[in-house]
Design a protein around this motif. Structure first.
Motif, PDB file in Angstrom:
ATOM      1  N   ALA A 284       0.600  -1.281   0.006  1.00 17.66           N
ATOM      2  CA  ALA A 284      -0.337   0.610  -0.014  1.00 17.66           C
ATOM      3  C   ALA A 284       0.789   1.532   0.342  1.00 17.66           C
ATOM      4  O   ALA A 284       1.732   1.430   1.041  1.00 17.66           O
ATOM      5  CB  ALA A 284      -0.502  -0.167   0.852  1.00 17.66           C
ATOM      6  N   ARG A 285       0.192   2.475  -1.104  1.00 18.55           N
ATOM      7  CA  ARG A 285       1.431   3.586  -1.190  1.00 18.55           C
ATOM      8  C   ARG A 285       0.778   4.638  -0.335  1.00 18.55           C
ATOM      9  O   ARG A 285       1.352   5.330   0.088  1.00 18.55           O
ATOM     10  CB  ARG A 285       1.465   3.365  -2.375  1.00 18.55           C
ATOM     11  CG  ARG A 285       2.025   2.152  -3.362  1.00 18.55           C
ATOM     12  CD  ARG A 285       3.889   2.362  -3.607  1.00 18.55           C
ATOM     13  NE  ARG A 285       4.047   3.711  -4.442  1.00 18.55           N
ATOM     14  CZ  ARG A 285       5.401   4.443  -3.618  1.00 18.55           C
ATOM     15  NH1 ARG A 285       6.191   4.058  -2.727  1.00 18.55           N
ATOM     16  NH2 ARG A 285       5.311   5.670  -5.280  1.00 18.55           N
ATOM     17  N   SER A 286      -0.147   4.334  -0.270  1.00 18.75           N
ATOM     18  CA  SER A 286      -1.249   5.664   0.190  1.00 18.75           C
ATOM     19  C   SER A 286      -1.807   5.281   1.698  1.00 18.75           C
ATOM     20  O   SER A 286      -1.843   3.868   2.085  1.00 18.75           O
ATOM     21  CB  SER A 286      -1.938   6.577  -0.534  1.00 18.75           C
ATOM     22  OG  SER A 286      -3.422   5.328  -0.231  1.00 18.75           O
TER      23      SER A 286
ATOM     24  N   SER B 247       3.202   0.107  -6.820  1.00 18.12           N
ATOM     25  CA  SER B 247       2.479  -0.890  -5.466  1.00 18.12           C
ATOM     26  C   SER B 247       2.632  -2.391  -5.571  1.00 18.12           C
ATOM     27  O   SER B 247       2.054  -2.834  -3.769  1.00 18.12           O
ATOM     28  CB  SER B 247       1.011  -0.440  -6.238  1.00 18.12           C
ATOM     29  OG  SER B 247       0.326  -1.633  -7.175  1.00 18.12           O
ATOM     30  N   PHE B 248       4.069  -2.644  -6.956  1.00 16.55           N
ATOM     31  CA  PHE B 248       3.688  -4.238  -6.315  1.00 16.55           C
ATOM     32  C   PHE B 248       5.625  -4.182  -6.222  1.00 16.55           C
ATOM     33  O   PHE B 248       5.868  -5.587  -5.209  1.00 16.55           O
ATOM     34  CB  PHE B 248       3.825  -4.940  -7.694  1.00 16.55           C
ATOM     35  CG  PHE B 248       2.380  -5.172  -8.146  1.00 16.55           C
ATOM     36  CD1 PHE B 248       2.197  -6.321  -8.147  1.00 16.55           C
ATOM     37  CD2 PHE B 248       1.857  -4.309  -9.323  1.00 16.55           C
ATOM     38  CE1 PHE B 248       0.378  -6.532  -8.682  1.00 16.55           C
ATOM     39  CE2 PHE B 248       0.899  -4.373  -9.968  1.00 16.55           C
ATOM     40  CZ  PHE B 248       0.468  -5.912  -9.403  1.00 16.55           C
ATOM     41  N   PHE B 249       6.156  -3.047  -6.322  1.00 12.78           N
ATOM     42  CA  PHE B 249       7.690  -3.239  -5.716  1.00 12.78           C
ATOM     43  C   PHE B 249       7.949  -2.533  -4.386  1.00 12.78           C
ATOM     44  O   PHE B 249       8.692  -2.856  -3.726  1.00 12.78           O
ATOM     45  CB  PHE B 249       8.332  -2.996  -7.071  1.00 12.78           C
ATOM     46  CG  PHE B 249       7.883  -3.672  -7.899  1.00 12.78           C
ATOM     47  CD1 PHE B 249       8.266  -5.733  -7.972  1.00 12.78           C
ATOM     48  CD2 PHE B 249       7.414  -3.522  -9.214  1.00 12.78           C
ATOM     49  CE1 PHE B 249       8.053  -6.455  -9.050  1.00 12.78           C
ATOM     50  CE2 PHE B 249       7.448  -4.287 -10.147  1.00 12.78           C
ATOM     51  CZ  PHE B 249       7.702  -5.499 -10.287  1.00 12.78           C
ATOM     52  N   LYS B 250       7.809  -1.567  -4.128  1.00 16.02           N
ATOM     53  CA  LYS B 250       8.178  -0.368  -3.043  1.00 16.02           C
ATOM     54  C   LYS B 250       7.223  -0.594  -2.358  1.00 16.02           C
ATOM     55  O   LYS B 250       6.147   0.055  -2.384  1.00 16.02           O
ATOM     56  CB  LYS B 250       8.295   1.281  -4.025  1.00 16.02           C
ATOM     57  CG  LYS B 250       9.045   1.592  -3.670  1.00 16.02           C
ATOM     58  CD  LYS B 250       9.621   3.437  -4.358  1.00 16.02           C
ATOM     59  CE  LYS B 250       9.828   4.680  -3.843  1.00 16.02           C
ATOM     60  NZ  LYS B 250      10.568   4.951  -4.398  1.00 16.02           N
ATOM     61  N   PRO B 251       7.666  -0.452  -1.505  1.00 19.69           N
ATOM     62  CA  PRO B 251       7.048  -0.425  -0.003  1.00 19.69           C
ATOM     63  C   PRO B 251       7.122   1.038   0.581  1.00 19.69           C
ATOM     64  O   PRO B 251       7.932   1.997  -0.067  1.00 19.69           O
ATOM     65  CB  PRO B 251       8.221  -1.309   0.921  1.00 19.69           C
ATOM     66  CG  PRO B 251       9.165  -1.708   1.064  1.00 19.69           C
ATOM     67  CD  PRO B 251       8.946  -1.024  -1.131  1.00 19.69           C
TER      68      PRO B 251
END
Length: 290
Positions: A36-38, A175-179
């Motif tokens: 989750a990015r947001s 959103s698949f790779f960067k926390p």
């Protein structure tokens, strides 16, 4: 001519189908991201029915200022920081309402400051809500302030094209790779940098009147039978009439001039990592040590 219109109709239909498919795919990814990015997506994907000792809401002046992990080390209490940059009173209200859909907390803390009088939505802070605008409760709140909400909800993929820089292909892939930067600290992220010694004094003003979104939060917390506290985080070398906040809000605490070391600030409004550690301890001592 008939053949032309037939071909045009087929092309438009296929284009529409493509937009619907992309809308469903993007929305599904935001609703169930690998990472989750947001803050909105993060909150929606937390394990349901947790009971926190406290929850923090606000803008970057909470996001970068209060560390639940540090508070847990100092007090043993389990809390969560649900603030995010640019959030104003409307977005804070949305977060509070979203929190209570699936989570519980004994105490709620809302940071208020020179943005107290803002009642419109924030153009930047409302973007993380767009993937979820088809949810009735979220749509109804946004619709009251945004005349284009109908298009954003019902035109397939429109909101993703409109906010491509924040919700588009790049963000979906990340959103698949960067926390995110806040998951390991229950919602806190440190800010770097130091203020310049030449920084001038800042003068801000609050108008003495109620804010409808904060009044709504007060009613929500009464309904949920939750203790509600308002506070103002530190500023550096700033004049601010916080007496208005004390008059308008229940359980208000003023920390606005509680730190005065320039080395603890990255700018007038934000603490750096050193300042955040100091303020977190002060906040913890004030509300939790007893």
């Amino acid at each position: 001519m008939k053949g032309f219109f037939k071909q045009l109709f087929i092309t438009l239909f296929l284009f529409y189908v493509l937009l619907v498919a992309l809308d469903l795919i993007y929305t599904s990814i935001y609703m169930h991201p690998v990472k989750a990015r947001s803050k909105v997506s993060w909150l929606k994907n937390l394990e349901a029915n947790q009971e926190f000792d406290y929850a923090l809401f606000g803008s970057s002046r909470v996001f970068f200022h209060l560390n639940p992990k540090q508070i847990k080390n100092e007090t043993g209490l389990n809390g969560i920081n649900l603030s995010y940059p640019a959030a104003d009173n409307f977005e804070i209200k949305l977060m509070v309402k979203e929190f209570f859909k699936h989570q519980k907390a004994k105490k709620i803390f809302i940071q208020v400051d020179d943005r107290f009088n803002v009642e419109n939505y924030n153009d930047l802070a409302v973007i993380p809500w767009m993937p979820f605008i088809k949810e009735e409760s979220i749509y109804e709140d946004i619709r009251k302030l945004d005349s284009t909400a109908f298009c954003k909800r019902y035109l397939p993929f429109y909101r993703y094209m409109l906010y491509d820089s924040k919700l588009g292909f790049r963000e979906v892939v990340l959103s698949f790779f960067k926390p995110n930067m806040f998951g390991d600290t229950n919602g806190f992220a440190p800010m770097n940098g130091h203020m310049s010694e030449k920084s001038k004094r800042l003068s801000l003003h609050i108008t003495d009147k109620k804010n409808k979104h904060l009044e709504a939060i007060i009613e929500i917390c009464k309904k949920e039978n939750v203790e509600l506290y308002f506070f103002t985080a530190p500023y550096y070398n700033t004049q601010l009439n916080t007496d208005v906040l004390e008059k308008q809000l229940p359980n208000y605490k003023d920390f606005y001039d509680s730190l005065n070391d320039i080395n603890s600030f990255s700018d007038h409004l934000h603490l750096n990592e050193k300042g955040a550690e100091q303020f977190t301890t002060l906040f913890s001592d004030t509300y939790f040590k007893n």
